[in-house]
Design a protein around this motif. Structure first.
Motif, mmCIF file in Angstrom:
data_model
loop_
_atom_site.group_PDB
_atom_site.id
_atom_site.type_symbol
_atom_site.label_atom_id
_atom_site.label_comp_id
_atom_site.label_asym_id
_atom_site.label_seq_id
_atom_site.Cartn_x
_atom_site.Cartn_y
_atom_site.Cartn_z
ATOM 1 N N ASP A 112 0.967 -1.191 0.019
ATOM 2 C CA ASP A 112 -0.076 -0.020 0.010
ATOM 3 C C ASP A 112 0.876 1.265 0.020
ATOM 4 O OD1 ASP A 112 -2.661 1.041 -0.009
ATOM 5 O OD2 ASP A 112 -2.573 1.476 2.023
ATOM 6 N N LYS B 85 -2.667 5.020 4.694
ATOM 7 C CA LYS B 85 -2.109 3.566 4.263
ATOM 8 C C LYS B 85 -2.572 2.548 5.192
ATOM 9 C CE LYS B 85 2.528 2.731 6.225
ATOM 10 N NZ LYS B 85 2.643 3.596 6.968
ATOM 11 N N HIS B 86 -2.706 1.441 4.619
ATOM 12 C CA HIS B 86 -3.002 0.139 5.325
ATOM 13 C C HIS B 86 -2.081 0.266 6.448
ATOM 14 C CE1 HIS B 86 -4.402 -3.697 6.802
ATOM 15 N NE2 HIS B 86 -3.202 -3.993 6.725
#
Length: 285
Positions: free
Chosen positions: A96, A166-167
């Motif tokens: 990600d 982001k993840h």
């Protein structure tokens, strides 16, 4: 013993290759160094191959986590790097990073900053792209004088004008994964308020109950008062206290061994770990 348990190489957002890092650590008089690149163990093999005699390497990683909307980092030491569940989660976080960096670039472009993906990718090289690479691009363009100056609400800090999420792993899940891989978990720079919001002490207490081993107290982003408060909290919660440089090479002003970990604490970390072991140097190549 001089022990630094938080450093980065070009495998993530440092400027020294893993081989250069261990050689500089030995030259700086360190006895033990942990390589804790962001969400990756890719630099371990090179560091081990170049490990000078007299220096011990602690394999690790710095895991990206998020709790109630607040970004936090978990230092994982001496885990099995091939354990499937933790490996899959690290890969998910890393995958990600590219779309996130591209999103930050788009926001910067909308703000009139002419940073490009090609520029950021060049700076990142083979490392896992992250905010420090975007920050370095801003330095190259003369937008900010230093990388640290890019981590403000005006630019890249959590919630800043060019920030992108982001993840990131739930820290309780990250703890479960690290423990399942035989590792030891330490909360990195928990009071680094200049980076953005920090998790409350009540959350640290909950993490301690869930298996957190320690907190990084002695860190360049912690004021003396914060260090004293964290030391007291660690004592109350039965947590180990670590110290380290968070070295990134020339990307940040910190130097190897700027803060260090007590040998007794290091010994306890190694006793608790079952996934991997510290590796003493044999002279390197």
């Amino acid at each position: 013993m001089r022990i630094d348990l938080h450093t980065h190489s070009t495998a993530s957002d440092g400027t020294d290759t893993p081989a250069e890092l261990v050689r500089k650590a030995a030259a700086a008089g360190l006895d033990v160094i942990a390589l804790t690149d962001h969400d990756t163990t890719r630099g371990h093999a090179e560091a081990l191959a170049a490990l000078p005699e007299g220096l011990t390497l602690v394999p690790g990683a710095e895991l990206s986590c998020r709790l109630d909307g607040i970004s936090m980092h978990l230092l994982a030491y001496l885990f099995d790097p091939e354990e499937p569940a933790l490996l899959a989660e690290r890969e998910l976080v890393r995958d990600d990073r590219v779309p996130r960096a591209q999103g930050m670039i788009a926001k910067l472009n909308a703000l009139g900053v002419l940073v490009t993906w090609e520029q950021v990718a060049r700076i990142a090289g083979d490392g896992s792209v992250g905010r420090p690479h975007v920050a370095s691009a801003l330095v190259e363009l003369g937008v900010v004088p230093t990388v640290n100056d890019a981590f403000t609400q005006e630019w890249l800090a959590d919630g800043g004008r060019a920030y992108m999420e982001k993840h990131e792993t739930d820290p309780f899940e990250a703890l479960r994964l690290v423990k399942g891989a035989g590792g030891v978990a330490v909360f990195a720079h928990p009071a680094a308020s200049k980076r953005g919001r920090t998790v409350p002490e009540s959350a640290i207490a909950e993490l301690a109950q869930a298996g957190l081993d320690g907190i990084e107290v002695d860190h360049m982003d912690h004021e003396p008062g914060a260090r004293a408060r964290l030391r007291g909290l660690a004592k109350d919660l039965g947590l180990l206290v670590t110290g380290s440089s968070d070295y990134h090479g020339s990307r940040k002003t910190c130097v190897l061994g700027e803060f260090m970990t007590d040998p007794e604490v290091y010994g306890e970390i190694t006793r608790r770990a079952t996934g991997a072991f510290p590796v003493p140097g044999a002279g390197g190549v």
